[in-house]
Design a protein around this motif. Structure first.
Motif, PDB file in Angstrom:
ATOM      1  N   GLU A   1      -7.498  -5.161  -0.859  1.00 24.86           N
ATOM      2  CA  GLU A   1      -7.556  -6.491  -0.367  1.00 24.86           C
ATOM      3  C   GLU A   1      -9.114  -6.925  -0.298  1.00 24.86           C
ATOM      4  O   GLU A   1      -9.965  -6.074   0.082  1.00 24.86           O
ATOM      5  CB  GLU A   1      -7.320  -6.469   1.099  1.00 24.86           C
ATOM      6  CG  GLU A   1      -5.693  -6.328   1.196  1.00 24.86           C
ATOM      7  CD  GLU A   1      -5.329  -6.249   2.470  1.00 24.86           C
ATOM      8  OE1 GLU A   1      -5.691  -6.789   3.648  1.00 24.86           O
ATOM      9  OE2 GLU A   1      -4.397  -5.378   3.030  1.00 24.86           O
ATOM     10  N   PRO A   2      -9.605  -7.832  -0.761  1.00 25.59           N
ATOM     11  CA  PRO A   2     -11.087  -8.347  -0.713  1.00 25.59           C
ATOM     12  C   PRO A   2     -11.297  -8.253   0.606  1.00 25.59           C
ATOM     13  O   PRO A   2     -10.838  -8.638   1.861  1.00 25.59           O
ATOM     14  CB  PRO A   2     -11.017  -9.803  -1.214  1.00 25.59           C
ATOM     15  CG  PRO A   2      -9.733  -9.844  -1.731  1.00 25.59           C
ATOM     16  CD  PRO A   2      -8.762  -9.072  -1.313  1.00 25.59           C
ATOM     17  N   GLY A   3     -12.596  -7.637   0.695  1.00 29.29           N
ATOM     18  CA  GLY A   3     -13.415  -7.498   2.193  1.00 29.29           C
ATOM     19  C   GLY A   3     -12.867  -6.097   2.786  1.00 29.29           C
ATOM     20  O   GLY A   3     -13.445  -5.678   3.927  1.00 29.29           O
ATOM     21  N   SER A   4     -11.701  -5.487   2.519  1.00 30.93           N
ATOM     22  CA  SER A   4     -11.427  -4.320   3.334  1.00 30.93           C
ATOM     23  C   SER A   4     -12.420  -3.002   3.075  1.00 30.93           C
ATOM     24  O   SER A   4     -12.572  -2.257   3.847  1.00 30.93           O
ATOM     25  CB  SER A   4      -9.971  -3.860   2.740  1.00 30.93           C
ATOM     26  OG  SER A   4     -10.035  -3.667   1.290  1.00 30.93           O
ATOM     27  N   LEU A   5     -13.196  -2.846   1.864  1.00 28.55           N
ATOM     28  CA  LEU A   5     -14.069  -1.850   1.644  1.00 28.55           C
ATOM     29  C   LEU A   5     -15.133  -2.153   2.540  1.00 28.55           C
ATOM     30  O   LEU A   5     -15.636  -1.275   3.326  1.00 28.55           O
ATOM     31  CB  LEU A   5     -14.669  -1.792   0.246  1.00 28.55           C
ATOM     32  CG  LEU A   5     -15.409  -0.891  -0.113  1.00 28.55           C
ATOM     33  CD1 LEU A   5     -15.228   0.488   0.270  1.00 28.55           C
ATOM     34  CD2 LEU A   5     -15.655  -0.890  -1.802  1.00 28.55           C
ATOM     35  N   ALA A   6     -15.684  -3.326   2.767  1.00 29.70           N
ATOM     36  CA  ALA A   6     -16.882  -3.928   3.678  1.00 29.70           C
ATOM     37  C   ALA A   6     -16.549  -3.499   5.210  1.00 29.70           C
ATOM     38  O   ALA A   6     -17.440  -2.672   5.460  1.00 29.70           O
ATOM     39  CB  ALA A   6     -17.440  -5.284   3.428  1.00 29.70           C
ATOM     40  N   LEU A   7     -15.220  -3.686   5.335  1.00 30.81           N
ATOM     41  CA  LEU A   7     -14.992  -3.180   6.756  1.00 30.81           C
ATOM     42  C   LEU A   7     -14.912  -1.742   6.948  1.00 30.81           C
ATOM     43  O   LEU A   7     -15.445  -1.402   7.979  1.00 30.81           O
ATOM     44  CB  LEU A   7     -13.479  -4.032   7.176  1.00 30.81           C
ATOM     45  CG  LEU A   7     -13.550  -5.297   7.214  1.00 30.81           C
ATOM     46  CD1 LEU A   7     -12.185  -5.987   7.210  1.00 30.81           C
ATOM     47  CD2 LEU A   7     -14.416  -5.929   8.429  1.00 30.81           C
TER      48      LEU A   7
ATOM     49  N   MET B   1       0.687  -1.330   0.027  1.00 32.66           N
ATOM     50  CA  MET B   1       0.030   0.170  -0.013  1.00 32.66           C
ATOM     51  C   MET B   1       0.927   1.452   0.046  1.00 32.66           C
ATOM     52  O   MET B   1       1.644   1.305   0.706  1.00 32.66           O
ATOM     53  CB  MET B   1      -0.916  -0.001   1.194  1.00 32.66           C
ATOM     54  CG  MET B   1      -1.911   1.308   1.237  1.00 32.66           C
ATOM     55  SD  MET B   1      -3.060   0.894   2.397  1.00 32.66           S
ATOM     56  CE  MET B   1      -2.616   2.378   3.580  1.00 32.66           C
ATOM     57  N   ALA B   2       0.596   2.152  -0.745  1.00 33.05           N
ATOM     58  CA  ALA B   2       1.490   3.335  -1.023  1.00 33.05           C
ATOM     59  C   ALA B   2       0.784   4.304   0.201  1.00 33.05           C
ATOM     60  O   ALA B   2      -0.089   4.576   0.583  1.00 33.05           O
ATOM     61  CB  ALA B   2       1.368   4.048  -2.266  1.00 33.05           C
ATOM     62  N   PHE B   3       1.864   5.056   0.750  1.00 29.68           N
ATOM     63  CA  PHE B   3       1.503   6.079   1.869  1.00 29.68           C
ATOM     64  C   PHE B   3       0.918   7.207   1.212  1.00 29.68           C
ATOM     65  O   PHE B   3       0.382   8.009   2.228  1.00 29.68           O
ATOM     66  CB  PHE B   3       2.723   6.393   2.784  1.00 29.68           C
ATOM     67  CG  PHE B   3       3.068   4.993   3.418  1.00 29.68           C
ATOM     68  CD1 PHE B   3       2.148   4.515   4.548  1.00 29.68           C
ATOM     69  CD2 PHE B   3       4.167   3.837   3.212  1.00 29.68           C
ATOM     70  CE1 PHE B   3       2.392   3.611   5.283  1.00 29.68           C
ATOM     71  CE2 PHE B   3       4.179   2.996   3.858  1.00 29.68           C
ATOM     72  CZ  PHE B   3       3.333   2.828   5.185  1.00 29.68           C
ATOM     73  N   ASP B   4       1.254   7.538   0.015  1.00 27.08           N
ATOM     74  CA  ASP B   4       0.720   8.895  -0.431  1.00 27.08           C
ATOM     75  C   ASP B   4      -0.608   8.788  -0.893  1.00 27.08           C
ATOM     76  O   ASP B   4      -1.276   9.913  -1.266  1.00 27.08           O
ATOM     77  CB  ASP B   4       1.611   9.474  -1.511  1.00 27.08           C
ATOM     78  CG  ASP B   4       1.675   8.482  -2.742  1.00 27.08           C
ATOM     79  OD1 ASP B   4       1.257   7.261  -2.618  1.00 27.08           O
ATOM     80  OD2 ASP B   4       1.951   8.839  -3.650  1.00 27.08           O
ATOM     81  N   GLN B   5      -1.247   7.460  -1.167  1.00 31.65           N
ATOM     82  CA  GLN B   5      -2.643   7.375  -1.405  1.00 31.65           C
ATOM     83  C   GLN B   5      -3.713   7.438  -0.180  1.00 31.65           C
ATOM     84  O   GLN B   5      -3.201   6.843   0.905  1.00 31.65           O
ATOM     85  CB  GLN B   5      -3.027   6.002  -2.028  1.00 31.65           C
ATOM     86  CG  GLN B   5      -2.262   6.034  -3.444  1.00 31.65           C
ATOM     87  CD  GLN B   5      -2.867   7.173  -4.290  1.00 31.65           C
ATOM     88  OE1 GLN B   5      -3.994   7.364  -4.638  1.00 31.65           O
ATOM     89  NE2 GLN B   5      -2.017   7.665  -5.209  1.00 31.65           N
ATOM     90  N   PRO B   6      -4.818   8.083  -0.203  1.00 28.09           N
ATOM     91  CA  PRO B   6      -5.713   7.818   1.092  1.00 28.09           C
ATOM     92  C   PRO B   6      -6.232   6.504   1.295  1.00 28.09           C
ATOM     93  O   PRO B   6      -6.326   5.759   0.211  1.00 28.09           O
ATOM     94  CB  PRO B   6      -6.872   9.126   0.529  1.00 28.09           C
ATOM     95  CG  PRO B   6      -6.559   9.548  -0.592  1.00 28.09           C
ATOM     96  CD  PRO B   6      -5.429   8.909  -1.107  1.00 28.09           C
ATOM     97  N   SER B   7      -6.456   6.231   2.161  1.00 26.71           N
ATOM     98  CA  SER B   7      -7.200   5.072   2.769  1.00 26.71           C
ATOM     99  C   SER B   7      -8.728   5.086   2.323  1.00 26.71           C
ATOM    100  O   SER B   7      -9.199   6.032   1.843  1.00 26.71           O
ATOM    101  CB  SER B   7      -7.268   4.674   4.106  1.00 26.71           C
ATOM    102  OG  SER B   7      -8.203   5.637   4.802  1.00 26.71           O
TER     103      SER B   7
END
Length: 158
Positions: free
Chosen positions: A36-42, A1-7
């Motif tokens: 990562e699959p499921g990270s958006l739902a979380l 994951m790049a740190f310059d991109q927002p979560s």
């Protein structure tokens, strides 16, 4: 994951800062950023638990922004497109129908202000109101009421 991109959560909050979004709108807009699959739902579960995502606020926002210009049918379509619970949508639309005649008349007055001079103009006025999602019965009542008002004033002048 790049740190310059927002979560994902940061992106969702940025979208929510502009206007209310339903969960399914956020899922659609943010799916391409999910690494990562499921990270958006979380992330969305967390935001919903904290009260950042609310179906009721989405409905209220749409009603506040659009009810003055649009009929119940068109607003129902917009709410359904946002992926809201069908029961919530139907409840909001039922409340709108009680004020539809008044709202349609206000839209008609703002756009036209004077009764149609012939059948072609009346049809144009009716199409305008239909395109904004007002029901056929309400449209006929608004346009006919304008014609009757014009006839009444003409008979009063004679």
């Amino acid at each position: 994951m790049a740190f310059d991109q927002p979560s994902l959560k940061g992106r969702a909050l940025r979208l929510l800062s502009g206007r209310e979004h339903s969960r399914s709108e956020l899922e659609r807009k943010l799916a391409r950023f999910e690494e990562e699959p499921g990270s958006l739902a979380l992330a969305l579960d967390d935001l919903q638990a904290k009260g950042f995502i609310s179906e009721q606020r989405v409905v209220e926002s749409v009603l506040n922004r659009r009810a003055g210009k649009l009929g119940a049918q068109r607003i129902q379509q917009e709410l359904q497109a946002k992926g809201l619970d069908p029961h919530v949508v139907m409840q909001a639309v039922a409340e709108l129908r009680s004020t539809e005649l008044v709202r349609a008349h206000a839209v008609w007055v703002k756009k036209f202000g004077t009764p149609a001079q012939d059948v072609t103009e009346a049809a144009r006025q009716m199409r305008f109101l239909a395109a904004r999602g007002f029901s056929g019965d309400v449209i006929r009542r608004v346009v006919k009421a304008a014609d009757r008002a014009d006839d009444d004033s003409a008979s009063l002048d004679a």
